[in-house]
Design a protein around this motif. Structure first.
Motif, PDB file in Angstrom:
ATOM      1  N   MET A 114     -15.423  63.879  31.845  1.00 26.85           N
ATOM      2  CA  MET A 114     -14.831  63.060  30.790  1.00 26.85           C
ATOM      3  C   MET A 114     -13.461  62.567  31.236  1.00 26.85           C
ATOM      4  O   MET A 114     -12.661  63.340  31.771  1.00 26.85           O
ATOM      5  CB  MET A 114     -14.715  63.862  29.499  1.00 26.85           C
ATOM      6  CG  MET A 114     -14.196  63.052  28.330  1.00 26.85           C
ATOM      7  SD  MET A 114     -14.317  63.955  26.791  1.00 26.85           S
ATOM      8  CE  MET A 114     -16.086  64.049  26.596  1.00 26.85           C
ATOM      9  N   ARG A 115     -13.197  61.313  31.011  1.00 29.89           N
ATOM     10  CA  ARG A 115     -11.951  60.690  31.457  1.00 29.89           C
ATOM     11  C   ARG A 115     -10.842  60.898  30.425  1.00 29.89           C
ATOM     12  O   ARG A 115     -11.040  60.663  29.227  1.00 29.89           O
ATOM     13  CB  ARG A 115     -12.171  59.195  31.691  1.00 29.89           C
ATOM     14  CG  ARG A 115     -10.996  58.444  32.306  1.00 29.89           C
ATOM     15  CD  ARG A 115     -11.439  57.011  32.633  1.00 29.89           C
ATOM     16  NE  ARG A 115     -10.384  56.161  33.143  1.00 29.89           N
ATOM     17  CZ  ARG A 115      -9.990  56.121  34.415  1.00 29.89           C
ATOM     18  NH1 ARG A 115     -10.579  56.904  35.303  1.00 29.89           N
ATOM     19  NH2 ARG A 115      -9.022  55.306  34.806  1.00 29.89           N
ATOM     20  N   ILE A 116      -9.674  61.342  30.904  1.00 28.59           N
ATOM     21  CA  ILE A 116      -8.503  61.514  30.046  1.00 28.59           C
ATOM     22  C   ILE A 116      -7.331  60.725  30.621  1.00 28.59           C
ATOM     23  O   ILE A 116      -7.289  60.428  31.818  1.00 28.59           O
ATOM     24  CB  ILE A 116      -8.104  62.991  29.888  1.00 28.59           C
ATOM     25  CG1 ILE A 116      -7.664  63.581  31.241  1.00 28.59           C
ATOM     26  CG2 ILE A 116      -9.249  63.796  29.281  1.00 28.59           C
ATOM     27  CD1 ILE A 116      -6.946  64.918  31.122  1.00 28.59           C
ATOM     28  N   ALA A 117      -6.392  60.405  29.736  1.00 23.59           N
ATOM     29  CA  ALA A 117      -5.167  59.707  30.134  1.00 23.59           C
ATOM     30  C   ALA A 117      -3.969  60.622  29.897  1.00 23.59           C
ATOM     31  O   ALA A 117      -3.873  61.270  28.850  1.00 23.59           O
ATOM     32  CB  ALA A 117      -5.005  58.419  29.334  1.00 23.59           C
ATOM     33  N   VAL A 118      -3.070  60.677  30.872  1.00 19.85           N
ATOM     34  CA  VAL A 118      -1.857  61.487  30.782  1.00 19.85           C
ATOM     35  C   VAL A 118      -0.659  60.544  30.904  1.00 19.85           C
ATOM     36  O   VAL A 118      -0.537  59.802  31.884  1.00 19.85           O
ATOM     37  CB  VAL A 118      -1.812  62.552  31.890  1.00 19.85           C
ATOM     38  CG1 VAL A 118      -0.531  63.366  31.792  1.00 19.85           C
ATOM     39  CG2 VAL A 118      -3.031  63.458  31.805  1.00 19.85           C
ATOM     40  N   HIS A 119       0.213  60.571  29.910  1.00 15.19           N
ATOM     41  CA  HIS A 119       1.349  59.650  29.854  1.00 15.19           C
ATOM     42  C   HIS A 119       2.624  60.394  30.251  1.00 15.19           C
ATOM     43  O   HIS A 119       3.121  61.243  29.512  1.00 15.19           O
ATOM     44  CB  HIS A 119       1.492  59.087  28.437  1.00 15.19           C
ATOM     45  CG  HIS A 119       2.429  57.929  28.341  1.00 15.19           C
ATOM     46  ND1 HIS A 119       2.709  57.302  27.139  1.00 15.19           N
ATOM     47  CD2 HIS A 119       3.150  57.253  29.284  1.00 15.19           C
ATOM     48  CE1 HIS A 119       3.556  56.302  27.346  1.00 15.19           C
ATOM     49  NE2 HIS A 119       3.848  56.275  28.634  1.00 15.19           N
ATOM     50  N   GLN A 120       3.127  60.115  31.426  1.00 18.87           N
ATOM     51  CA  GLN A 120       4.404  60.678  31.874  1.00 18.87           C
ATOM     52  C   GLN A 120       5.503  59.741  31.396  1.00 18.87           C
ATOM     53  O   GLN A 120       5.569  58.582  31.813  1.00 18.87           O
ATOM     54  CB  GLN A 120       4.431  60.836  33.388  1.00 18.87           C
ATOM     55  CG  GLN A 120       5.711  61.496  33.908  1.00 18.87           C
ATOM     56  CD  GLN A 120       5.504  62.142  35.263  1.00 18.87           C
ATOM     57  OE1 GLN A 120       4.921  63.214  35.373  1.00 18.87           O
ATOM     58  NE2 GLN A 120       5.981  61.489  36.313  1.00 18.87           N
ATOM     59  N   MET A 121       6.378  60.259  30.528  1.00 17.77           N
ATOM     60  CA  MET A 121       7.367  59.421  29.854  1.00 17.77           C
ATOM     61  C   MET A 121       8.794  59.785  30.262  1.00 17.77           C
ATOM     62  O   MET A 121       9.055  60.868  30.795  1.00 17.77           O
ATOM     63  CB  MET A 121       7.238  59.569  28.335  1.00 17.77           C
ATOM     64  CG  MET A 121       5.886  59.144  27.765  1.00 17.77           C
ATOM     65  SD  MET A 121       5.757  59.401  25.969  1.00 17.77           S
ATOM     66  CE  MET A 121       6.979  58.206  25.366  1.00 17.77           C
ATOM     67  N   ASP A 163      -1.458  64.987  40.011  1.00 22.31           N
ATOM     68  CA  ASP A 163      -0.035  65.290  40.049  1.00 22.31           C
ATOM     69  C   ASP A 163       0.681  63.953  40.047  1.00 22.31           C
ATOM     70  O   ASP A 163       0.572  63.169  40.998  1.00 22.31           O
ATOM     71  CB  ASP A 163       0.330  66.099  41.300  1.00 22.31           C
ATOM     72  CG  ASP A 163       1.799  66.523  41.332  1.00 22.31           C
ATOM     73  OD1 ASP A 163       2.643  65.835  40.715  1.00 22.31           O
ATOM     74  OD2 ASP A 163       2.111  67.537  41.985  1.00 22.31           O
ATOM     75  N   MET A 164       1.428  63.655  38.979  1.00 25.59           N
ATOM     76  CA  MET A 164       2.001  62.332  38.784  1.00 25.59           C
ATOM     77  C   MET A 164       3.382  62.163  39.406  1.00 25.59           C
ATOM     78  O   MET A 164       4.039  61.140  39.202  1.00 25.59           O
ATOM     79  CB  MET A 164       2.015  61.989  37.291  1.00 25.59           C
ATOM     80  CG  MET A 164       0.609  61.865  36.712  1.00 25.59           C
ATOM     81  SD  MET A 164       0.568  61.460  34.955  1.00 25.59           S
ATOM     82  CE  MET A 164       1.313  59.822  34.976  1.00 25.59           C
ATOM     83  N   SER A 171       4.707  56.684  34.075  1.00 24.98           N
ATOM     84  CA  SER A 171       3.457  55.940  34.226  1.00 24.98           C
ATOM     85  C   SER A 171       2.348  56.619  33.430  1.00 24.98           C
ATOM     86  O   SER A 171       2.560  57.652  32.796  1.00 24.98           O
ATOM     87  CB  SER A 171       3.052  55.856  35.708  1.00 24.98           C
ATOM     88  OG  SER A 171       2.847  57.157  36.237  1.00 24.98           O
ATOM     89  N   ILE A 172       1.152  56.024  33.484  1.00 20.82           N
ATOM     90  CA  ILE A 172      -0.046  56.624  32.900  1.00 20.82           C
ATOM     91  C   ILE A 172      -0.949  57.047  34.049  1.00 20.82           C
ATOM     92  O   ILE A 172      -1.228  56.253  34.949  1.00 20.82           O
ATOM     93  CB  ILE A 172      -0.783  55.627  31.993  1.00 20.82           C
ATOM     94  CG1 ILE A 172       0.166  55.032  30.954  1.00 20.82           C
ATOM     95  CG2 ILE A 172      -1.965  56.318  31.300  1.00 20.82           C
ATOM     96  CD1 ILE A 172      -0.425  53.867  30.200  1.00 20.82           C
ATOM     97  N   GLY A 173      -1.399  58.279  34.029  1.00 19.65           N
ATOM     98  CA  GLY A 173      -2.321  58.771  35.035  1.00 19.65           C
ATOM     99  C   GLY A 173      -3.658  59.113  34.404  1.00 19.65           C
ATOM    100  O   GLY A 173      -3.749  59.341  33.190  1.00 19.65           O
TER     101      GLY A 173
END
Length: 275
Positions: free
Chosen positions: A1-8, A235-236, A241-243
């Protein structure tokens, strides 16, 4: 399952941060992601307590939260806001609260940070969360598209008893939104997160703040997604960005069958014998 991680790199104005998050949710939805994860204090990061107090309201009165719930419903996407400061009007104190919104735009779970960051670092930095925040009452897990997800926030990461409780409850995922300082991040971030994944035999999703913030503080970044074997899937590094990561959920059963740690677990009820 695809997830989005938002590094802010959240600033002091909640409206700008919320608009940034909404744009990221729309973008993530277009890529096929089913869940979006933001870092700790995604709505506002401000060490000026007097200025911050002007923007901290009750959960029910937070227009930014209502807006993101609407965006989640429009995108048919689960949203983990990371955490936000919430005012308890009965006592004037704050909670550092994680909120999970489902694909219908409904709040499905809340978790208040249990362990408060009261430390003096060798760099001269001093933090006293307990002077304005109240600790949460206990662990919270929520059923989501990834399975059963245990909730925690940043400094909680250093307290393995919390994650042991989640492991005993059979969680499939651990969420650890954070705003780690640079010195502590360099020393411990990767090691602690991999350890939590390995111990619980669960995926770890840790969206992080990163960079030099408007209030002058610096955060470590390196948002991570880790599988139940301890392998780093994402590892962002340090860029805002969004990973994206694809979680193979059948990996849970595979790892647990290889090392049946939860089945072999023994309850420790007696005090330590000191010889």
């Amino acid at each position: 399952m695809r997830i989005a991680v938002h590094q802010m790199c959240s600033g002091t104005a909640p409206s700008r941060n919320v608009e940034n998050m909404a744009a990221a949710i729309y973008q993530s939805s277009e890529t096929g992601a089913k869940m979006y994860f933001a870092p700790e204090m995604s709505f506002m990061l401000d060490k000026d307590r007097n200025r911050a107090a002007e923007s901290i309201v009750s959960e029910s009165g937070n227009e930014g939260l209502k807006y993101l719930a609407d965006v989640a419903g429009k995108c048919r996407m689960w949203v983990h806001i990371g955490s936000m400061p919430v005012l308890d009007q009965s006592n004037g104190k704050y909670a550092n609260r994680s909120i999970i919104i489902d694909a219908n735009g409904q709040i499905r779970a809340r978790y208040d940070k249990m362990h408060l960051f009261d430390v003096d670092l060798s760099t001269g930095e001093s933090w006293r969360e307990s002077s304005t925040y109240l600790p949460g009452a206990g662990p919270v897990a929520v059923q989501c598209p990834l399975g059963l997800m245990g909730l925690s926030i940043c400094y909680d990461l250093r307290f393995p008893d919390l994650y042991s409780a989640y492991a005993k409850s059979g969680v499939d995922v651990l969420a650890v939104p954070a705003a780690f300082t640079v010195p502590t991040g360099q020393a411990h971030w990767h090691a602690l997160l991999r350890a939590r994944a390995i111990e619980a035999q669960a995926f770890v999703i840790a969206a992080a703040q990163s960079g030099t913030h408007e209030d002058g503080r610096q955060t470590f970044g390196h948002s991570l997604v880790i599988d139940p074997w301890g392998e780093v899937l994402l590892d962002m590094n340090e860029m805002e960005s969004i990973g994206y990561a694809n979680l193979e959920l059948n990996r849970l059963a595979e790892v647990r069958s290889q090392i049946p740690a939860q089945h072999n677990r023994r309850e420790i009820t007696m005090p330590v014998k000191i010889c």
